[in-house]
Scaffold this motif. Structure first.
Motif, PDB file in Angstrom:
ATOM      1  N   PRO A   1       0.845  -1.286   0.092  1.00 31.65           N
ATOM      2  CA  PRO A   1      -0.035   0.016  -0.034  1.00 31.65           C
ATOM      3  C   PRO A   1       0.748   1.273  -0.009  1.00 31.65           C
ATOM      4  O   PRO A   1       2.033   1.305   0.646  1.00 31.65           O
ATOM      5  CB  PRO A   1      -0.761  -0.185   1.254  1.00 31.65           C
TER       6      PRO A   1
ATOM      7  N   PHE B   1      -3.006   6.552  -4.353  1.00 33.85           N
ATOM      8  CA  PHE B   1      -2.647   5.772  -3.074  1.00 33.85           C
ATOM      9  C   PHE B   1      -4.206   5.589  -2.454  1.00 33.85           C
ATOM     10  O   PHE B   1      -4.140   4.680  -1.486  1.00 33.85           O
ATOM     11  CB  PHE B   1      -1.913   6.681  -1.908  1.00 33.85           C
ATOM     12  N   HIS B   2      -5.196   6.286  -2.875  1.00 35.98           N
ATOM     13  CA  HIS B   2      -6.601   5.894  -2.278  1.00 35.98           C
ATOM     14  C   HIS B   2      -7.915   6.139  -3.012  1.00 35.98           C
ATOM     15  O   HIS B   2      -7.614   6.868  -4.118  1.00 35.98           O
ATOM     16  CB  HIS B   2      -6.725   6.741  -0.944  1.00 35.98           C
ATOM     17  N   GLU B   3      -8.879   5.500  -2.992  1.00 33.53           N
ATOM     18  CA  GLU B   3     -10.080   5.523  -3.814  1.00 33.53           C
ATOM     19  C   GLU B   3     -11.198   5.674  -2.823  1.00 33.53           C
ATOM     20  O   GLU B   3     -11.145   4.789  -1.803  1.00 33.53           O
ATOM     21  CB  GLU B   3     -10.098   4.655  -5.035  1.00 33.53           C
TER      22      GLU B   3
ATOM     23  N   GLU C   1     -13.065  10.451   5.432  1.00 32.10           N
ATOM     24  CA  GLU C   1     -12.043   9.615   5.161  1.00 32.10           C
ATOM     25  C   GLU C   1     -10.773  10.218   5.391  1.00 32.10           C
ATOM     26  O   GLU C   1      -9.774   9.629   5.893  1.00 32.10           O
ATOM     27  CB  GLU C   1     -11.912   9.078   3.469  1.00 32.10           C
TER      28      GLU C   1
ATOM     29  N   HIS D   1      -7.890   8.727   8.057  1.00 40.20           N
ATOM     30  CA  HIS D   1      -6.338   8.555   7.958  1.00 40.20           C
ATOM     31  C   HIS D   1      -5.671   9.611   8.234  1.00 40.20           C
ATOM     32  O   HIS D   1      -4.382   9.538   7.890  1.00 40.20           O
ATOM     33  CB  HIS D   1      -6.440   8.443   6.297  1.00 40.20           C
TER      34      HIS D   1
ATOM     35  N   SER E   1      -1.893   2.090  -5.729  1.00 47.45           N
ATOM     36  CA  SER E   1      -1.748   1.185  -4.675  1.00 47.45           C
ATOM     37  C   SER E   1      -2.619   0.026  -4.880  1.00 47.45           C
ATOM     38  O   SER E   1      -3.790   0.311  -5.171  1.00 47.45           O
ATOM     39  CB  SER E   1      -2.322   2.109  -3.199  1.00 47.45           C
TER      40      SER E   1
ATOM     41  N   TRP F   1      -5.209  12.730   7.502  1.00 45.59           N
ATOM     42  CA  TRP F   1      -4.510  13.586   6.335  1.00 45.59           C
ATOM     43  C   TRP F   1      -5.005  15.098   6.533  1.00 45.59           C
ATOM     44  O   TRP F   1      -4.850  15.773   5.495  1.00 45.59           O
ATOM     45  CB  TRP F   1      -4.836  12.910   5.087  1.00 45.59           C
TER      46      TRP F   1
ATOM     47  N   THR G   1      -4.382  -1.172  -2.642  1.00 51.29           N
ATOM     48  CA  THR G   1      -5.791  -1.223  -2.016  1.00 51.29           C
ATOM     49  C   THR G   1      -6.802  -0.509  -3.022  1.00 51.29           C
ATOM     50  O   THR G   1      -7.803  -0.482  -2.705  1.00 51.29           O
ATOM     51  CB  THR G   1      -5.589  -0.122  -0.840  1.00 51.29           C
ATOM     52  N   CYS G   2      -6.443   0.243  -4.256  1.00 52.88           N
ATOM     53  CA  CYS G   2      -7.352   0.890  -5.069  1.00 52.88           C
ATOM     54  C   CYS G   2      -7.853  -0.007  -5.993  1.00 52.88           C
ATOM     55  O   CYS G   2      -7.652  -0.214  -7.476  1.00 52.88           O
ATOM     56  CB  CYS G   2      -6.467   1.951  -5.805  1.00 52.88           C
TER      57      CYS G   2
END
Length: 195
Positions: free
Chosen positions: A12, A47-49, A67, A71, A140, A73, A142-143
């Motif tokens: 990831p 890196f994320h969706e 989200e 995380h 990533s 962020w 994870t997506c």
């Protein structure tokens, strides 16, 4: 051409707090977003969706904010870029998706174009390039929805990204928003340097 062994990270991906996060948003009743960064080397990471189901822009804005907070962020700098169709009002509302996002505290701006050929070219230009021996696009693992779209598993009519990479129009829209914005910014810089 998007390749699993080239463009998908083994682990990831973690965003850097040294670079802006660019979030490409697609609207509609199944809104979605991809979180990207352009690194100092010129390479891009996704890196994320977030994939929404049966919801409008107001609810999706709340999910985006949750989200980001979940995380941790919150202290990063975000730029939200959406499908230009998000400037259209719905038949039952005087508000556009962009207006709804702004009302929820998310300042999003439309991508420079909705022309599919330009948007596909923006994505291809990143996928097909290498920098320092590494691909200019890394996604990533994870997506999973985005990867599925790149590898041809997306729903709906297929759009070709390169000679053998079918993907769904939604994948093109989500990914091309940040790349089209980057391409517009780079062309402006080029014109300024020429003057």
């Amino acid at each position: 051409t998007f390749r699993r062994d080239t463009h998908i990270s083994k682990d990831p991906l973690i965003p850097s707090d040294q670079n802006d996060v660019i979030v490409g948003i697609d609207f509609g009743r199944s809104p979605s977003a991809v979180f990207c960064q352009q690194l100092h080397t010129g390479r891009w990471i996704i890196f994320h969706e977030i994939i929404g189901k049966d919801m409008g822009a107001i609810r999706f804005a709340e999910i985006l904010k949750r989200e980001i907070s979940r995380h941790k962020w919150d202290n990063m700098t975000f730029k939200f870029i959406g499908d230009p169709a998000g400037n259209q009002m719905a038949q039952v509302s005087e508000h556009t998706p962009f207006m709804m996002l702004r009302a929820a505290g998310i300042s999003a701006y439309p991508a420079p174009t909705n022309d599919i050929s330009i948007r596909v070219e923006a994505v291809e230009s990143v996928i097909n390039r290498m920098a320092d021996g590494l691909p200019c696009l890394t996604v990533s693992p994870t997506c999973t929805s985005l990867i599925s779209g790149f590898l041809g598993g997306g729903e709906g009519r297929k759009v070709m990204l390169g000679p053998k990479t079918p993907t769904s129009p939604t994948t093109v829209e989500r990914v091309s928003n940040p790349f089209a914005r980057l391409k517009q910014r780079n062309s402006r810089l080029g014109r300024q340097r020429a003057i």
